[in-house]
Design a protein around this motif. Structure first.
Motif, PDB file in Angstrom:
ATOM      1  N   ARG A   2     -52.627  23.829  -0.789  1.00 16.94           N
ATOM      2  CA  ARG A   2     -53.229  24.910   0.175  1.00 16.94           C
ATOM      3  C   ARG A   2     -52.402  24.707   1.219  1.00 16.94           C
ATOM      4  NH1 ARG A   2     -57.821  28.373  -0.566  1.00 16.94           N
ATOM      5  NH2 ARG A   2     -58.567  27.830  -2.690  1.00 16.94           N
ATOM      6  N   ILE A   3     -52.438  26.145   1.882  1.00 10.45           N
ATOM      7  CA  ILE A   3     -51.770  26.030   3.303  1.00 10.45           C
ATOM      8  C   ILE A   3     -52.763  26.009   4.209  1.00 10.45           C
ATOM      9  CG2 ILE A   3     -50.830  27.854   4.884  1.00 10.45           C
ATOM     10  CD1 ILE A   3     -49.124  27.199   2.561  1.00 10.45           C
ATOM     11  N   ALA A  43     -53.540  26.417   8.159  1.00 12.57           N
ATOM     12  CA  ALA A  43     -53.327  26.608   9.456  1.00 12.57           C
ATOM     13  C   ALA A  43     -54.238  25.925  10.338  1.00 12.57           C
ATOM     14  CB  ALA A  43     -53.658  28.330   9.627  1.00 12.57           C
ATOM     15  N   GLY A  44     -55.496  26.380  10.776  1.00 11.47           N
ATOM     16  CA  GLY A  44     -56.360  25.852  11.906  1.00 11.47           C
ATOM     17  C   GLY A  44     -57.262  24.733  10.928  1.00 11.47           C
ATOM     18  N   GLY A  45     -57.414  25.225   9.891  1.00 12.97           N
ATOM     19  CA  GLY A  45     -58.346  24.509   9.058  1.00 12.97           C
ATOM     20  C   GLY A  45     -59.765  24.828   9.205  1.00 12.97           C
ATOM     21  N   THR A  46     -60.216  25.744   9.737  1.00  9.94           N
ATOM     22  CA  THR A  46     -61.624  26.005  10.298  1.00  9.94           C
ATOM     23  C   THR A  46     -62.297  26.625   9.001  1.00  9.94           C
ATOM     24  OG1 THR A  46     -61.157  28.061  11.220  1.00  9.94           O
ATOM     25  CG2 THR A  46     -61.344  25.946  12.504  1.00  9.94           C
ATOM     26  N   ASP A  47     -61.570  27.083   8.065  1.00  8.81           N
ATOM     27  CA  ASP A  47     -62.134  27.356   6.791  1.00  8.81           C
ATOM     28  C   ASP A  47     -61.892  26.483   5.680  1.00  8.81           C
ATOM     29  OD1 ASP A  47     -63.570  29.972   6.973  1.00  8.81           O
ATOM     30  OD2 ASP A  47     -61.750  30.850   7.107  1.00  8.81           O
ATOM     31  N   LEU A  48     -60.616  26.117   5.546  1.00  8.73           N
ATOM     32  CA  LEU A  48     -60.192  25.253   4.561  1.00  8.73           C
ATOM     33  C   LEU A  48     -61.104  23.681   4.641  1.00  8.73           C
ATOM     34  CD1 LEU A  48     -58.279  24.694   2.403  1.00  8.73           C
ATOM     35  CD2 LEU A  48     -56.513  23.579   3.905  1.00  8.73           C
ATOM     36  N   SER A  70     -57.048  30.656  13.238  1.00  4.76           N
ATOM     37  CA  SER A  70     -55.908  31.483  13.445  1.00  4.76           C
ATOM     38  C   SER A  70     -56.156  33.061  12.685  1.00  4.76           C
ATOM     39  CB  SER A  70     -54.625  31.116  12.996  1.00  4.76           C
ATOM     40  OG  SER A  70     -54.917  31.056  11.381  1.00  4.76           O
ATOM     41  N   ASN A 106     -57.889  33.692   9.051  1.00  6.04           N
ATOM     42  CA  ASN A 106     -58.938  34.670   9.020  1.00  6.04           C
ATOM     43  C   ASN A 106     -58.618  35.747   7.916  1.00  6.04           C
ATOM     44  OD1 ASN A 106     -60.792  37.015  10.927  1.00  6.04           O
ATOM     45  ND2 ASN A 106     -61.652  35.128   9.997  1.00  6.04           N
ATOM     46  N   ASP A 145     -63.549  38.491  10.959  1.00  7.52           N
ATOM     47  CA  ASP A 145     -63.704  39.250  12.253  1.00  7.52           C
ATOM     48  C   ASP A 145     -62.363  39.965  12.734  1.00  7.52           C
ATOM     49  OD1 ASP A 145     -66.305  39.643  13.245  1.00  7.52           O
ATOM     50  OD2 ASP A 145     -66.258  37.291  13.422  1.00  7.52           O
ATOM     51  N   ARG A 149     -69.109  43.638  16.462  1.00  2.70           N
ATOM     52  CA  ARG A 149     -69.686  43.052  15.173  1.00  2.70           C
ATOM     53  C   ARG A 149     -71.227  43.000  15.533  1.00  2.70           C
ATOM     54  NH1 ARG A 149     -68.818  36.472  14.691  1.00  2.70           N
ATOM     55  NH2 ARG A 149     -69.446  35.738  16.894  1.00  2.70           N
TER      56      ARG A 149
HETATM   57  C1  LIG Z   1     -68.226  26.919  12.999  1.00  2.00           C
HETATM   58  C2  LIG Z   1     -67.347  27.970  12.613  1.00  2.00           C
HETATM   59  C3  LIG Z   1     -67.641  29.390  13.076  1.00  2.00           C
HETATM   60  C4  LIG Z   1     -66.868  30.296  12.505  1.00  2.00           C
HETATM   61  N1  LIG Z   1     -67.113  31.543  13.109  1.00  2.00           N
HETATM   62  C5  LIG Z   1     -66.607  32.688  12.545  1.00  2.00           C
HETATM   63  C6  LIG Z   1     -66.505  33.936  13.001  1.00  2.00           C
HETATM   64  O1  LIG Z   1     -67.192  34.199  14.139  1.00  2.00           O
HETATM   65  N2  LIG Z   1     -65.903  35.099  12.470  1.00  2.00           N
HETATM   66  C7  LIG Z   1     -65.062  34.955  11.492  1.00  2.00           C
HETATM   67  O2  LIG Z   1     -64.528  35.546  11.123  1.00  2.00           O
HETATM   68  N3  LIG Z   1     -64.795  33.693  10.856  1.00  2.00           N
HETATM   69  C8  LIG Z   1     -65.617  32.475  11.580  1.00  2.00           C
HETATM   70  N4  LIG Z   1     -65.420  31.171  11.031  1.00  2.00           N
HETATM   71  C9  LIG Z   1     -64.216  31.069  10.061  1.00  2.00           C
HETATM   72  C10 LIG Z   1     -62.854  30.476  10.370  1.00  2.00           C
HETATM   73  O3  LIG Z   1     -63.102  30.052  11.555  1.00  2.00           O
HETATM   74  C11 LIG Z   1     -62.006  31.780  10.461  1.00  2.00           C
HETATM   75  O4  LIG Z   1     -61.931  32.549   9.246  1.00  2.00           O
HETATM   76  C12 LIG Z   1     -60.439  31.405  10.733  1.00  2.00           C
HETATM   77  O5  LIG Z   1     -59.839  32.605  11.471  1.00  2.00           O
HETATM   78  C13 LIG Z   1     -59.704  30.717   9.939  1.00  2.00           C
HETATM   79  O6  LIG Z   1     -58.487  30.474  10.511  1.00  2.00           O
HETATM   80  P1  LIG Z   1     -57.919  29.072  10.239  1.00  2.00           P
HETATM   81  O7  LIG Z   1     -56.516  28.979  10.781  1.00  2.00           O
HETATM   82  O8  LIG Z   1     -58.534  27.937  10.788  1.00  2.00           O
HETATM   83  O9  LIG Z   1     -57.698  28.838   8.843  1.00  2.00           O
HETATM   84  P2  LIG Z   1     -57.376  27.990   7.424  1.00  2.00           P
HETATM   85  O10 LIG Z   1     -58.682  27.248   7.417  1.00  2.00           O
HETATM   86  O11 LIG Z   1     -56.424  26.822   8.112  1.00  2.00           O
HETATM   87  O12 LIG Z   1     -57.062  28.741   6.413  1.00  2.00           O
HETATM   88  C14 LIG Z   1     -57.871  29.829   5.856  1.00  2.00           C
HETATM   89  C15 LIG Z   1     -57.328  29.840   4.346  1.00  2.00           C
HETATM   90  O13 LIG Z   1     -56.306  30.816   4.579  1.00  2.00           O
HETATM   91  C16 LIG Z   1     -55.311  30.058   3.827  1.00  2.00           C
HETATM   92  N5  LIG Z   1     -54.062  30.424   4.906  1.00  2.00           N
HETATM   93  C17 LIG Z   1     -54.265  29.917   6.292  1.00  2.00           C
HETATM   94  N6  LIG Z   1     -53.030  30.369   6.626  1.00  2.00           N
HETATM   95  C18 LIG Z   1     -52.176  30.810   5.671  1.00  2.00           C
HETATM   96  C19 LIG Z   1     -51.170  31.543   5.495  1.00  2.00           C
HETATM   97  N7  LIG Z   1     -50.223  31.575   6.848  1.00  2.00           N
HETATM   98  N8  LIG Z   1     -50.688  32.074   4.429  1.00  2.00           N
HETATM   99  C20 LIG Z   1     -51.374  31.963   3.470  1.00  2.00           C
HETATM  100  N9  LIG Z   1     -52.490  31.281   3.481  1.00  2.00           N
HETATM  101  C21 LIG Z   1     -52.944  30.714   4.501  1.00  2.00           C
HETATM  102  C22 LIG Z   1     -55.757  28.678   3.761  1.00  2.00           C
HETATM  103  O14 LIG Z   1     -54.883  27.967   2.713  1.00  2.00           O
HETATM  104  C23 LIG Z   1     -57.177  28.845   3.509  1.00  2.00           C
HETATM  105  O15 LIG Z   1     -57.516  29.018   2.122  1.00  2.00           O
HETATM  106  C24 LIG Z   1     -66.070  30.180  11.435  1.00  2.00           C
HETATM  107  C25 LIG Z   1     -65.663  28.711  11.084  1.00  2.00           C
HETATM  108  C26 LIG Z   1     -66.311  27.834  11.531  1.00  2.00           C
HETATM  109  C27 LIG Z   1     -66.049  26.327  11.217  1.00  2.00           C
END
Ligand SMILES: Cc1cc2nc3c(=O)[nH]c(=O)nc-3n(C[C@H](O)[C@H](O)[C@H](O)COP(=O)(O)OP(=O)(O)OC[C@H]3O[C@@H](n4cnc5c(N)ncnc54)[C@H](O)[C@@H]3O)c2cc1C
Lengths: 289, 751
Positions: free
Chosen positions: A27-28, A30-35, A110, A114, A123, A184
């Motif tokens: 898994r990739i 990025a910020g990890g907030t979904d992963l 990121s 998202n 979003d 939203r």
């Molecule tokens: C408390 C909380 C509140 C949140 N609120 C919102 C909200 O209001 N609105 C919203 O839309 N989301 C929300 N989220 C979800 C999340 O924060 C967003 O979707 C965020 O943009 C994910 O970005 P990330 O960099 O953390 O992704 P990650 O968790 O690092 O990655 C998400 C997924 O994408 C894949 N991935 C990431 N980067 C790449 C890349 N460059 N190439 C290929 N695959 C990739 C990963 O493998 C994983 O499957 C929330 C999450 C939390 C924990």
């Protein structure tokens, strides 16, 4: 839980190589907030995590000579907000990314994550679609580009080939009189998931809307680019009839589900309401008299 | 005690628990570890209702790393035909709630538990347990559960001679209801529904239990009562209470939901079987599926008044969800509903309804907010019908000293009227409102409680003070006790250290609940402190060679008085402590009492809302709570209680609800989709504290922790009605529901 390997390569080639070699178990990150949330919930159990935050291209923001922007896929919301120019040119894209989560989440989350998470409620995705963003992806077979609306495939699924990594978003230069906005609907004021999300980007020339794009989130299996809504706006002075027609087009485009987050009836109605409000904000930002 | 002369009572002193909490050092339920510790995990029913034919644990036991597996066989059974009551719980239901026996009664009901060397192995082992279920039809909602032909949860429940899901009833009666309604010029009857809501504590249930080879058991857990934990664990495991030492952890929120045990008896049995300390920590999902929310409800309230606004008759019927076992808070709903008013003719009835959802647990003034919601909304309609200001109507009918309440008591001096008058006089009540904005008011009552408390006050050798009490501090009791002890002893409060003892170090103390803790522990601390002061005076007298009667205690010093005035230099606490061993030994006193005299608490709230009529979103713009707090010993904490109640009630009114899917399972078992308010959802919540001292308490303390939640849903609902001219009779008033209720006509009228 089985062991997890963690890699943080400095180049994209290394990242793609490692991602490909792991053949589907990687898994990739990025910020990890979904992963990380998904891993803790036991929804995914990767054998390898490839952290892309050490790759310069993926964490940089570049303003191109023509006035466009290239935003690395792993740039966090907080970093994007600190850019001196980005938010002035793309206030709607920025606000869509900045309302993800909370201050803590903003330090990590990121736009790339998202989009790649594949949620129909992500979003930043409607705003990116409205902005006509192009994504660059790189995989074992090299680089390619596609419009952002070609990426989502369904809830939790995206149209990237195996071992492809999203590298960046390219946003086009803005003619004068352009702006964008994102709104939203959530039952709370933050820390919630969009029941409906609407991004609008438009250009006004002498009070006439000469270009418009509308992205609509959380109302169908993927985020939608609503061309009929854009069409209703283009050529108008954004008078009530035109905006009503665009709102109706948004409601008509909805293919939502009834779920714990909102009913079909509610989402369909709200899609139109948000379109009107978002158009109003974008038009004001574009300098509507 | 005279307010003006107080030095520490009434001060916002620094919280004794503050530094540890802000630096992350405070130890909560999950924070204790031990050498050799292993992990417990619970296997939960995948069905909302199923007979358990058999359980085969052999495969789980064979998994490497698994040290113990338990089922209901390992928990003491309390037969169905004999009630054994502990506090507000019946052990017949407790033994079946902690571990399903004959039947699994809700999705998430524990059916077995495993202890293994890692959490992952424990979780894996749970999957290897074979449970043979006979899946049964299930029922979730009250209206379905009380229908003829509804699936029945328990064979032994009968209502009106027939098998039923109505497990109990309660009735309060005053006067002659028919004669009362006959006098009324206006009668309004309305029906309401509310959804179950969770207490929403941040800290999930957690414990560590160590049973030694000799059976000595130590429990570290987060609860609202270490003695409750000890007693329940003893009853459910068969260990004598003297063998169990329950140590209270810092608690990350309880709100009533931690007045019950879930994990401690399981971890105890697992530890006993495995010979290892066992830790168990619930996930948020487990909390949402299997721990107590408070009841959902169906109610009907009918109120009659004369033209000039005198309420002459009132009738309330409340059906409350109990979850899988009898015991919903019908007493709070039916008992508190009409308690703020002087009404000559009242019937208030409660019905306790079981269904296939988790057993309810106490939640801040259990039942009372449900009771008040219906009554206060109908009162608003009466005021509207009579064209009387809603606060004037309440003031006209307010209960006061001497009023006989339908639930029994004749009130002593109470401060209800003062809360209403303060609300009426407050600038908030007159502030202008804009389009789609509205204002609502409501009042509420909670019983409050006394009961058993113990305290020990010891003077250290260096002349400082250690106070030990027996109640987990969930609302500021340590800070308030420090203020009181400092006041009584006449010393700086920083010289007083207040600790929560465990079950082996302090006398029996009933749990933290019923808004009882400061009321009760202040009494035992006061009596202990008075005894200590007596000893201090006697020691000084001995040093001076005069009679103890000739010594007074003032400003933390002994001073000779009467004929001896000025004959000896005063002696400070430190000086007396330094001489303690020569003058008679250690100085200290403990008092254990069953306290009485906790008089009820009243409050009146004003709420302003604005409705986004295109999205159906209700926003609270301004909120002010007016409460008779007796004596605010530590005002910031009292204010916090009041604000917290308002926040929780706003969540209950607007967004919080359990959503069940078509399979009878909770569909939103987490804080993303179970929507408690976040900070940005709320305006500053103002608290106006009115101090009408409780005449039956040395410091005038009344309970303050629960009544702040009671009027809130009604105040919000009345405000929404005022904004829209339309009333919603069911909670939550979530955006889809509000939008659906707004038709063109309503909107035009509202504009
Ligand atoms: C408390 C909380 C509140 C949140 N609120 C919102 C909200 O209001 N609105 C919203 O839309 N989301 C929300 N989220 C979800 C999340 O924060 C967003 O979707 C965020 O943009 C994910 O970005 P990330 O960099 O953390 O992704 P990650 O968790 O690092 O990655 C998400 C997924 O994408 C894949 N991935 C990431 N980067 C790449 C890349 N460059 N190439 C290929 N695959 C990739 C990963 O493998 C994983 O499957 C929330 C999450 C939390 C924990």
């Amino acid at each position: 839980m089985t062991d997890i390997q963690y890699l943080a390569p400095h180049t994209l080639d290394e990242a793609v190589g490692a991602f490909a070699a792991a053949a589907g178990t990687a898994r990739i990150l990025a910020g990890g907030t979904d992963l990380l949330v998904q891993m803790r919930a036991g929804m995914v159990r990767p054998g390898l995590i490839v952290d892309i935050k050490k790759i310069a291209e993926m964490t940089s923001i570049e303003e191109t000579a023509d006035g466009g922007f290239v935003v690395g896929a792993a740039v966090s919301g907080a970093v994007l907000a600190e850019h001196p120019r980005f938010g002035k040119v793309w206030p709607g894209v920025l606000e869509s990314i900045n309302l993800i989560g909370s201050t803590q989440v903003q330090g990590r989350a990121s736009a790339g994550g998202n989009l790649c998470n594949g949620s129909p409620a992500g979003d930043s995705v409607p705003a990116m679609m409205a902005a006509d963003a192009i994504v660059t992806v790189q995989g074992p077979n090299g680089r390619r580009q596609m419009p952002v609306e070609a990426v989502p495939a369904g809830p939790g699924r995206i149209n990237l080939a195996p071992a492809e990594i999203l590298v960046s978003f390219t946003l086009p230069p803005r003619p004068p009189g352009s702006s964008d906005a994102y709104l939203r609907m959530i039952p709370r004021t933050e820390m919630d998931i969009a029941v409906v999300g609407c991004g609008v980007s438009l250009t006004l020339t002498n009070g006439v809307c000469t270009a418009a794009r509308v992205g609509l989130g959380a109302v169908a299996p993927t985020v939608l680019l609503v061309e009929a809504a854009a069409k209703a706006l283009i050529g108008s002075k954004l008078d009530t009839a035109a905006v009503d027609a665009a709102a109706a087009a948004c409601s008509a485009a909805c293919r939502p589900i009834d779920d714990k987050r909102g009913t079909i009836v509610y989402r369909t109605k709200v899609a139109g309401v948000l379109l009107k409000r978002t158009v109003g904000i974008a038009a004001d930002r574009a300098g509507r008299a | 005690m005279n307010e003006t002369s107080n030095k520490w009572i009434g001060q916002n002193t620094i919280r004794p628990d503050g530094a540890d909490k802000v630096t992350g050092r405070a130890a909560y339920g999950a924070d204790t570890t031990m050498p050799g510790m292993i992990w417990g995990s619970v296997l939960r029913s995948p069905h909302p209702h199923a007979r358990i034919r058999s359980i085969d644990t052999s495969k789980a036991e064979a998994l490497p790393g698994v040290k113990a597996v338990i089922t209901a066989k390992d928990i003491v059974e309390f037969p169905l035909d004999k009630s054994v009551v502990l506090g507000i719980q019946d052990m017949r239901w407790m033994c079946r709630n902690v571990m399903a026996r004959e039947k699994a009664l809700f999705h998430g009901h524990p059916v077995a538990a495993v202890a293994a060397t890692t959490e992952a192995i424990a979780a894996e082992a749970c999957k290897l347990i074979d449970v043979d279920y006979e899946v049964l039809p299930w029922v979730i909602e009250i209206e379905d559960a009380i229908k003829p032909g509804a699936p029945l949860l328990h064979d032994f429940i009968q209502f009106e001679g027939k098998p039923s899901n109505i497990a109990g009833t309660l009735e309060h009666k005053l006067g002659d209801i028919d004669a009362g309604f006959a006098q009324a010029d206006v009668v309004i009857e309305r029906s309401f529904t509310t959804r179950p809501v969770h207490q929403g504590y941040i800290e999930t249930h957690a414990c560590l239990v160590s049973v030694s080879a000799d059976g000595k058991t130590t429990i570290w857990s987060s609860s609202q009562g270490q003695f409750m934990v000890r007693a329940m664990t003893s009853l459910l495991t068969g260990l004598p209470q003297s063998s169990i030492r329950a140590i209270p952890a810092e608690i990350g929120g309880g709100f009533g939901g931690k007045t019950i045990v879930y994990l401690e008896p399981l971890a105890t049995v697992l530890s006993k079987k495995s010979g290892r300390p066992v830790k168990m920590v619930m996930s948020r999902e487990e909390v949402m599926r299997a721990t107590g929310p408070t009841s959902g409800s169906m109610s009907t309230v009918k109120i009659g008044a004369t033209k000039d606004g005198k309420i002459v008759a009132a009738q309330g019927t409340y059906y409350l969800q109990a979850g899988a076992f009898p015991g919903s808070p019908i007493r709070g709903a039916a008992g508190c509903a009409f308690a703020p008013y002087d009404i000559p003719n009242v019937i208030s009835r409660g019905f306790d309804v079981v269904s296939n959802r988790s057993k309810v647990a106490a939640y801040r003034a259990p039942g009372a907010p449900i009771g008040a919601y219906a009554v206060e909304c109908v009162l608003d309609e009466i005021a509207e019908a009579l064209k009387i200001d809603p606060l004037d109507l309440r003031i006209q009918n307010a209960a006061r000293e001497g009023t006989k309440a339908a639930h029994g008591p004749v009130y002593p001096r109470i401060g209800l009227l003062e809360t209403m008058e303060a609300a009426r006089a407050h600038p908030h009540y007159k502030a202008p409102l804009g389009k789609f904005q509205g204002r609502g008011v409501a009042s509420g009552f909670w019983f409050n409680a006394g009961g058993e408390s113990s305290a020990q006050v010891n003077i250290t050798e260096d002349g400082n003070v250690v106070v030990t009490t027996g109640h987990p501090d969930i609302g500021g009791s340590r800070a308030a006790i420090a203020n009181i002890a400092a006041e009584l002893l006449g010393i700086d409060y920083r010289r007083v250290s207040v600790l929560i003892g465990d079950t082996a170090t302090v006398g029996y103390s009933n749990l933290t609940g019923g808004s009882r803790v400061l009321f009760a522990s202040a009494i035992v601390v006061t009596e202990s402190a008075e005894q200590v002061i007596g000893q201090l005076k006697a020691r000084a007298a001995k040093v001076w060679g005069i009679s103890a009667d000739a010594v007074v205690w003032e400003n933390g010093e002994a001073r000779p008085s009467g004929d001896h005035t000025g004959n000896f230099p005063t002696m400070t606490l430190a000086e007396i402590a330094a001489k303690a061993s020569e003058t008679g030994g250690p100085i200290g006193a403990g008092v254990q009492l069953n306290t009485t005299g906790a008089e009820g608490g009243f409050s009146t709230h004003i709420c302003d809302v604005e409705v986004d009529v295109e999205l159906g979103i209700v926003s609270v713009l301004r909120y002010t709570s007016f409460q008779d707090v007796g004596r605010a010993v530590h005002p910031a904490y009292v204010e916090g209680q009041i604000q917290g109640g308002a926040a929780q009630g706003i969540g209950w009114a607007l967004n919080e609800e359990y959503i069940y899917n078509k399979d009878g399972k909770v569909d939103n078992p987490g804080f993303l989709d179970y929507r408690m308010p976040v900070c940005s959802d709320l305006p500053m919540l103002d608290a106006v504290m009115i101090e009408i001292p409780n005449p039956k308490h040395p410091q005038g303390v009344r309970g303050v922790g629960e009544v702040p939640l009671v009027p809130v849903m009604a105040a919000v609902a009345n405000a929404v009605h005022s904004a829209l001219g339309k009333r919603f009779y069911s909670l939550p008033m979530s955006p889809p529901k509000v939008l659906e209720g707004l038709d063109e006509g309503t909107l035009q009228a509202a504009e």
